[in-house]
Design a protein around this motif. Structure first.
Motif: not given
Length: 293
Positions: A18-24, A44-55, A61-68
């Protein structure tokens, strides 16, 4: 189509990377539009959740994953474990994504072959038109072409198209042993005539012009075909031709398109990483149509 799938209720979505603006952006729109009730996304769980509006974060639900590979494996696991209804390709490469889907031990292939189909709506054609296989099988043989056609049954059933008019494409309308695509097309047309492909009317071999133009069909003496000039599905002889035409629809035909993979346990989205949020939503709508068929 949007109204139709909304009436059936929202789905649960698994997203590989989910680490891309178009995906979010696609995820946010899908949740806000009531198409998706819950998302499981890898990356990247932190980056994805930061990009999702709080409401909307409660639905994600994010699952940390570091490679494709980890991203793809995690999203496929959500489907395999019954936590998601549809699988979406996010910002990962297609190879890692498809390997996770077809893995013998942990994948979600239903059997047979996977195949990609792109559906387009464009000003130059009076109805929806689809192309296959433009994303997975490089040079399908006759048996694979037969299965590619059958894979599309839930899609067209969901779209309310029955029977499905399939044009088996080649470089010419004349059958020649020197052109295997023409031999396969004639064989499939014969199977269709005998009733071996219920729900489909297959004809060919046809050039692209005959498949989509009644005038071209008339000039070439094929006006008597129910498929010529009125095709719903174009069956291409190889991935190069199918992929090129589907991309030409996007960039030269002013087409609205969506692409999905069929033949897995659930509908699978195989968007290009360059695709916009709009095209990802279009693909999601097609997948939801299949789920309701």
């Amino acid at each position: 189509m949007r109204a139709q799938v909304r009436a059936r209720g929202a789905v649960r979505l698994a997203v590989a990377g989910g680490n891309h603006p178009s995906i979010v952006a696609a995820l946010v729109r899908a949740i806000e539009d009531g198409l998706v009730s819950a998302v499981e996304v890898t990356g990247d769980s932190a980056a994805i959740m930061d990009a999702i509006p709080a409401p909307l974060r409660a639905a994600v639900t994010c699952h940390e994953a570091g490679d494709p590979k980890a991203c793809a494996d995690g999203a496929v696991a959500a489907v395999r474990d019954g936590r998601a209804d549809i699988l979406m390709k996010g910002h990962v490469d297609s190879t890692a994504y498809l390997r996770a889907i077809v893995d013998r031990d942990t994948g979600i292939r239903a059997g047979g072959v996977l195949s990609n189909v792109t559906v387009a709506a464009m000003p130059s054609y009076p109805k929806l038109i689809a192309a296959t296989d433009n994303g997975i099988l490089p040079a399908p043989d006759l048996a694979q072409k037969r299965q590619i056609i059958l894979n599309t049954a839930p899609l067209f059933l969901g779209l309310g198209i029955d029977p499905v008019k399939v044009a088996a494409l080649a470089a010419t309308e004349k059958v020649s042993d020197r052109l295997p695509a023409t031999v396969d097309a004639a064989a499939l047309a014969g199977e269709s005539t005998s009733g071996a492909l219920p729900g489909f009317v297959v004809d060919g071999p046809f050039g692209y012009d005959v498949a989509v133009s009644r005038d071209a069909a008339r000039v070439k003496g094929l006006a008597g075909s129910t498929v010529a000039g009125d095709a719903d599905l174009l069956l291409f002889p190889n991935i190069d031709a199918a992929n090129s035409v589907a991309k030409a629809w996007k960039f030269h035909g002013q087409a609205e398109t969506g692409s999905i993979v069929l033949g897995a346990r659930v509908p699978v989205l195989l968007n290009s990483r360059a695709d916009s949020a709009d095209r990802r939503i279009n693909a999601l709508l097609l997948a939801m149509v299949c789920k309701g068929a």
